[in-house]
Design an enzyme around this catalytic site. Structure first.
Site, mmCIF file in Angstrom:
data_model
loop_
_atom_site.group_PDB
_atom_site.id
_atom_site.type_symbol
_atom_site.label_atom_id
_atom_site.label_comp_id
_atom_site.label_asym_id
_atom_site.label_seq_id
_atom_site.Cartn_x
_atom_site.Cartn_y
_atom_site.Cartn_z
ATOM 1 N N HIS A 17 -14.788 -19.265 -30.510
ATOM 2 C CA HIS A 17 -14.689 -19.725 -31.833
ATOM 3 C C HIS A 17 -16.156 -19.197 -32.572
ATOM 4 O O HIS A 17 -15.927 -18.550 -33.828
ATOM 5 C CB HIS A 17 -14.135 -20.816 -32.266
ATOM 6 C CG HIS A 17 -13.032 -21.406 -31.683
ATOM 7 N ND1 HIS A 17 -12.711 -22.556 -30.944
ATOM 8 C CD2 HIS A 17 -11.574 -20.663 -31.871
ATOM 9 C CE1 HIS A 17 -11.483 -22.642 -30.622
ATOM 10 N NE2 HIS A 17 -10.675 -21.532 -31.182
ATOM 11 N N LYS A 41 2.506 -32.312 -32.646
ATOM 12 C CA LYS A 41 1.379 -31.965 -31.658
ATOM 13 C C LYS A 41 0.557 -32.877 -31.465
ATOM 14 O O LYS A 41 0.057 -33.807 -32.415
ATOM 15 C CB LYS A 41 0.820 -30.466 -32.123
ATOM 16 C CG LYS A 41 0.490 -29.647 -30.983
ATOM 17 C CD LYS A 41 -0.042 -28.236 -31.611
ATOM 18 C CE LYS A 41 -0.901 -27.720 -30.573
ATOM 19 N NZ LYS A 41 -1.357 -26.470 -31.256
ATOM 20 N N ARG A 90 -8.764 -12.358 -27.119
ATOM 21 C CA ARG A 90 -9.588 -12.397 -25.895
ATOM 22 C C ARG A 90 -8.877 -11.639 -24.828
ATOM 23 O O ARG A 90 -9.512 -10.753 -24.527
ATOM 24 C CB ARG A 90 -9.249 -13.712 -25.237
ATOM 25 C CG ARG A 90 -10.130 -14.709 -26.196
ATOM 26 C CD ARG A 90 -9.723 -16.193 -25.872
ATOM 27 N NE ARG A 90 -8.543 -16.639 -26.300
ATOM 28 C CZ ARG A 90 -7.867 -17.617 -26.431
ATOM 29 N NH1 ARG A 90 -8.472 -18.665 -26.047
ATOM 30 N NH2 ARG A 90 -6.925 -17.908 -27.160
ATOM 31 N N SER A 128 -9.643 -23.601 -25.541
ATOM 32 C CA SER A 128 -9.911 -25.072 -25.801
ATOM 33 C C SER A 128 -8.986 -25.961 -24.762
ATOM 34 O O SER A 128 -9.720 -26.912 -24.378
ATOM 35 C CB SER A 128 -9.271 -25.394 -27.190
ATOM 36 O OG SER A 128 -10.105 -24.742 -28.409
HETATM 37 P P1 ADP Z 1 -4.601 -21.871 -32.153
HETATM 38 O O1 ADP Z 1 -3.907 -23.203 -31.912
HETATM 39 O O2 ADP Z 1 -4.011 -21.382 -33.441
HETATM 40 O O3 ADP Z 1 -4.422 -20.880 -30.962
HETATM 41 P P2 ADP Z 1 -7.122 -21.848 -31.571
HETATM 42 O O4 ADP Z 1 -7.949 -22.950 -31.992
HETATM 43 O O5 ADP Z 1 -6.823 -21.973 -30.000
HETATM 44 O O6 ADP Z 1 -6.056 -22.097 -32.471
HETATM 45 O O7 ADP Z 1 -7.466 -20.412 -31.822
HETATM 46 C C1 ADP Z 1 -8.077 -20.002 -33.170
HETATM 47 C C2 ADP Z 1 -8.419 -18.500 -33.059
HETATM 48 O O8 ADP Z 1 -9.347 -18.318 -32.140
HETATM 49 C C3 ADP Z 1 -7.391 -17.585 -32.245
HETATM 50 O O9 ADP Z 1 -7.341 -16.528 -33.141
HETATM 51 C C4 ADP Z 1 -7.931 -17.541 -30.940
HETATM 52 O O10 ADP Z 1 -7.475 -16.347 -30.488
HETATM 53 C C5 ADP Z 1 -9.148 -17.418 -31.083
HETATM 54 N N1 ADP Z 1 -9.927 -17.732 -30.170
HETATM 55 C C6 ADP Z 1 -10.020 -18.840 -29.530
HETATM 56 N N2 ADP Z 1 -11.055 -18.920 -28.346
HETATM 57 C C7 ADP Z 1 -11.473 -17.659 -28.307
HETATM 58 C C8 ADP Z 1 -12.545 -17.040 -27.414
HETATM 59 N N3 ADP Z 1 -12.770 -17.758 -26.411
HETATM 60 N N4 ADP Z 1 -13.025 -16.045 -27.989
HETATM 61 C C9 ADP Z 1 -12.491 -15.387 -29.074
HETATM 62 N N5 ADP Z 1 -11.590 -15.720 -29.932
HETATM 63 C C10 ADP Z 1 -10.981 -16.942 -29.576
#
Ligand code: ADP
Length: 152
Positions: A17, A41, A90, A128
């Protein structure tokens, strides 16, 4: 003014992120890191902890701010006058999932564009979900979360 929303759960924020937001920082006048609150959730970190971790990570970026919202991301964008949704991609599965959401958001409001940045290869396996698993099992998450992460 170009305003982007980076929506997510950030449970917790990862270096993936962080990298996406830092790469997007020069492209927008303002980036809002928006934590979507879904009451059904279960999260590992409280909303306050997730906000604190995001704020700590971007404290040196005046135009990156943290907020929370309930309901549809597209409605939130309208409410705060954001023209862009920022997402990270990703792997191929992300593309399939994100494409659907972006198309549906566009049908609801074609004034908001979704923009994607491709994750750097070194971050493309970081999620995450895996970070939470490591934490639950007593492992060391420091290489997967930002340096400033307060709950290591
Ligand atoms: P959600 O619950 O909406 O998927 P996340 O917090 O998991 O929320 O992810 C938010 C955004 O960050 C999404 O667009 C996700 O694809 C991106 N993201 C998460 N991890 C990575 C990563 N390792 N590299 C690039 N983008 C990421």
């Amino acid at each position: 003014m170009k305003v982007a929303v980076f929506p997510g759960s950030f449970d917790p924020i990862t270096v993936g992120h962080e990298a996406i937001v830092k790469r997007a920082a020069p492209l927008f006048d303002k980036i809002i890191l928006a934590i979507g609150v879904n009451s059904s959730k279960k999260y590992m970190f409280t909303l306050e902890q997730r906000m604190e971790a995001l704020q700590a990570c971007f404290k040196d970026y005046d135009h990156v701010v943290v907020d929370q919202y309930e309901g549809l991301t597209i409605e939130y964008c309208k409410k705060i006058n954001a023209q862009y949704i920022l997402r990270g991609l990703r792997i191929a599965a992300d593309f399939e999932y994100e494409r659907n959401i972006a198309l549906m958001n566009r049908s609801m409001n074609d004034q908001v564009e979704t923009l994607f940045l491709i994750s750097q290869p070194e971050y493309s396996a970081i999620t995450s979900t895996v970070v939470r698993d490591i934490l639950r099992n007593g492992g060391d998450i420091s290489q997967f979360v930002p340096e400033s992460f307060p709950f290591k």
